[in-house]
Design an enzyme around this catalytic site. Structure first.
Site, PDB file in Angstrom:
ATOM      1  N   ALA A   1       0.844  -1.212   0.000  1.00 38.35           N
ATOM      2  CA  ALA A   1       0.000   0.000   0.000  1.00 38.35           C
ATOM      3  C   ALA A   1       0.875   1.256   0.000  1.00 38.35           C
ATOM      4  O   ALA A   1       0.599   2.229  -0.722  1.00 38.35           O
ATOM      5  CB  ALA A   1      -0.932  -0.004   1.217  1.00 38.35           C
TER       6      ALA A   1
ATOM      7  N   ARG B   1       9.956  -2.981  -8.358  1.00 40.68           N
ATOM      8  CA  ARG B   1       9.706  -4.246  -7.666  1.00 40.68           C
ATOM      9  C   ARG B   1       8.553  -4.953  -8.387  1.00 40.68           C
ATOM     10  O   ARG B   1       7.523  -4.331  -8.649  1.00 40.68           O
ATOM     11  CB  ARG B   1       9.358  -4.025  -6.181  1.00 40.68           C
ATOM     12  CG  ARG B   1      10.518  -3.436  -5.377  1.00 40.68           C
ATOM     13  CD  ARG B   1      10.234  -3.490  -3.885  1.00 40.68           C
ATOM     14  NE  ARG B   1      10.431  -4.807  -3.330  1.00 40.68           N
ATOM     15  CZ  ARG B   1      10.087  -5.146  -2.080  1.00 40.68           C
ATOM     16  NH1 ARG B   1       9.499  -4.259  -1.291  1.00 40.68           N
ATOM     17  NH2 ARG B   1      10.300  -6.363  -1.623  1.00 40.68           N
TER      18      ARG B   1
ATOM     19  N   CYS C   1       5.622 -10.335   8.897  1.00 42.08           N
ATOM     20  CA  CYS C   1       6.064  -9.141   8.184  1.00 42.08           C
ATOM     21  C   CYS C   1       5.423  -7.877   8.781  1.00 42.08           C
ATOM     22  O   CYS C   1       5.060  -7.865   9.963  1.00 42.08           O
ATOM     23  CB  CYS C   1       5.760  -9.274   6.688  1.00 42.08           C
ATOM     24  SG  CYS C   1       6.652  -8.089   5.655  1.00 42.08           S
TER      25      CYS C   1
ATOM     26  N   ASP D   1       0.651  -8.836  -1.062  1.00 39.55           N
ATOM     27  CA  ASP D   1       1.208  -8.012  -2.146  1.00 39.55           C
ATOM     28  C   ASP D   1       0.392  -8.178  -3.403  1.00 39.55           C
ATOM     29  O   ASP D   1       0.271  -7.238  -4.204  1.00 39.55           O
ATOM     30  CB  ASP D   1       2.666  -8.378  -2.392  1.00 39.55           C
ATOM     31  CG  ASP D   1       3.524  -7.877  -1.252  1.00 39.55           C
ATOM     32  OD1 ASP D   1       3.587  -8.564  -0.220  1.00 39.55           O
ATOM     33  OD2 ASP D   1       4.065  -6.769  -1.375  1.00 39.55           O
TER      34      ASP D   1
ATOM     35  N   ASN E   1       2.430 -13.105  -0.603  1.00 38.57           N
ATOM     36  CA  ASN E   1       2.850 -12.227   0.498  1.00 38.57           C
ATOM     37  C   ASN E   1       4.281 -12.595   0.901  1.00 38.57           C
ATOM     38  O   ASN E   1       4.889 -13.511   0.335  1.00 38.57           O
ATOM     39  CB  ASN E   1       1.874 -12.359   1.674  1.00 38.57           C
ATOM     40  CG  ASN E   1       2.096 -11.294   2.731  1.00 38.57           C
ATOM     41  OD1 ASN E   1       2.174 -10.095   2.420  1.00 38.57           O
ATOM     42  ND2 ASN E   1       2.212 -11.695   3.986  1.00 38.57           N
TER      43      ASN E   1
END
Ligand SMILES: O=C(COP(=O)(O)O)[C@H](O)[C@H](O)COP(=O)(O)O
EC number: 5.3.1.29
Length: 339
Positions: free
Chosen positions: A28, A68, A133, A202, A212
């Site tokens: 985000a 990314r 995470c 993600d 993720n």
């Protein structure tokens, strides 16, 4: 930057570098920064024709896109902003780009708040939540629950190699949540004490698979074995439209030095200092020393290990998320920065 392409303003280059180097990280936050960078590009562009302005903006979007590969929130954000760029003059294009980027950022923040309220409904007073995470969407659920007076405890996985669990622990301690920080290896043992596993995402694929941070899939399998429900907090910006047409999500491989320093490598392989035994460590990483290090940043959790995907549009069993994807994205997945 590719030779012959229009230049982008320095702020775009520095945002791209911050994303690559993970000074800006988390799906985000990356999306928010990318939208802001496009607005800055528009604001500071010296283009004197609408065509030149649009070319610069597309180059800026591509520069950001190439940082990314796994968090789909990044291309989704760029696509959203570029599709709203409208006008016949540079001034009109500038204004529409900035407004579109700002409305994206407002929607992103609002979606996270709404998602948090929905996710909080799954949490009961006294629950213990295990995290992996650092996810702002996941934390939004915890924050909403805490704000409504629900008392929670957290078991926070350290999350090697970058230790984003420390960011989660810091935030939770700021909110006065009792935190137990554990090594990733200890997760199965501590699942006995957990009422929920709560993670972010993600990317979410059309079949409900959750992409993720590396380690999420193993955690989810262990949680299923222990009977602990797995909740994924993910705004709809994390839905990956290309997966509706059979594409897979690219898993980012990061630098091996995040796992193993040059000195550690030399101590394993016995490689000598290239310039002799001067004690200042090896000068170069040997490439033929027989030791390969791999550092995938993300993994894929199959839908059968996920109990609920919590979005700002409600919570969904993973298998039904494709319905929401079709509604939001249709079937078109062309990239505006490639035109
Ligand atoms: O995997 C990560 C971050 O990985 P990295 O640290 O490599 O970027 C997060 O769980 C998701 O991005 C969701 O975060 P958010 O909910 O904040 O979008």
């Amino acid at each position: 930057m590719v030779t012959g392409e229009p230049s982008v303003v320095p702020a775009v280059e520095s945002t791209a570098e911050d994303i690559s180097e993970m000074r800006i990280r988390g799906a985000a936050t990356i999306a928010d920064a990318a939208a802001a960078a496009l607005a800055t590009q528009a604001d500071r562009s010296a283009a004197d024709t609408p065509a030149a302005f649009r070319r610069e903006l597309r180059t800026a979007a591509r520069t950001l896109y190439e940082t990314r590969p796994t968090a789909v929130s990044l291309p989704n954000a760029l696509r959203y902003v570029l599709r709203g760029v409208d006008g016949d003059t540079v001034a009109a294009l500038r204004t529409s780009t900035i407004e579109r980027a700002e409305s994206f950022q407002r929607d992103l923040a609002a979606a996270q708040d709404t998602l948090g309220e929905i996710g909080a409904n799954r949490l009961r007073d006294g629950d213990v939540v295990m995290t992996h995470c650092h996810s702002t969407d996941a934390l939004s659920c915890l924050e909403a629950a805490l704000e409504s007076g629900t008392e929670l405890e957290a078991i926070v996985k350290e999350t090697r190699p970058r230790k984003q669990g420390h960011i989660t622990a810091r935030q939770l301690r700021e909110w006065d949540v009792p935190v137990t920080l554990i090594a990733d290896n200890a997760a199965r043992r501590y699942l006995d004490r957990a009422d929920h596993v709560l993670v972010g995402a993600d990317s979410i694929a059309a079949d409900g698979s959750v992409v993720n941070k590396i380690g999420t899939s193993g955690l989810a399998v262990n949680a299923r074995e222990r009977g602990v429900p797995v909740m994924v907090a993910a705004q709809t910006i994390k839905l990956h439209p290309d997966t509706m047409t059979g594409h897979t999500v690219e898993i980012e491989m990061r630098d091996e030095r995040e796992l193993l320093s040059d000195e550690e490598r030399a101590s394993i392989t016995g490689a000598a200092d290239a310039d002799g035994a001067d004690g200042d460590g090896p000068d170069a990483v040997a490439t033929d020393d027989g030791l390969r290090v791999e550092n995938p940043a993300f993994d894929v959790t199959p839908p059968r290990y996920v109990d609920a995907i919590v979005t700002e549009r409600g919570q969904f069993p993973p298998e039904s998320i494709v319905t929401l994807m079709r509604e939001l994205f249709g079937e078109t997945t062309d990239e505006p920065w490639e035109t």
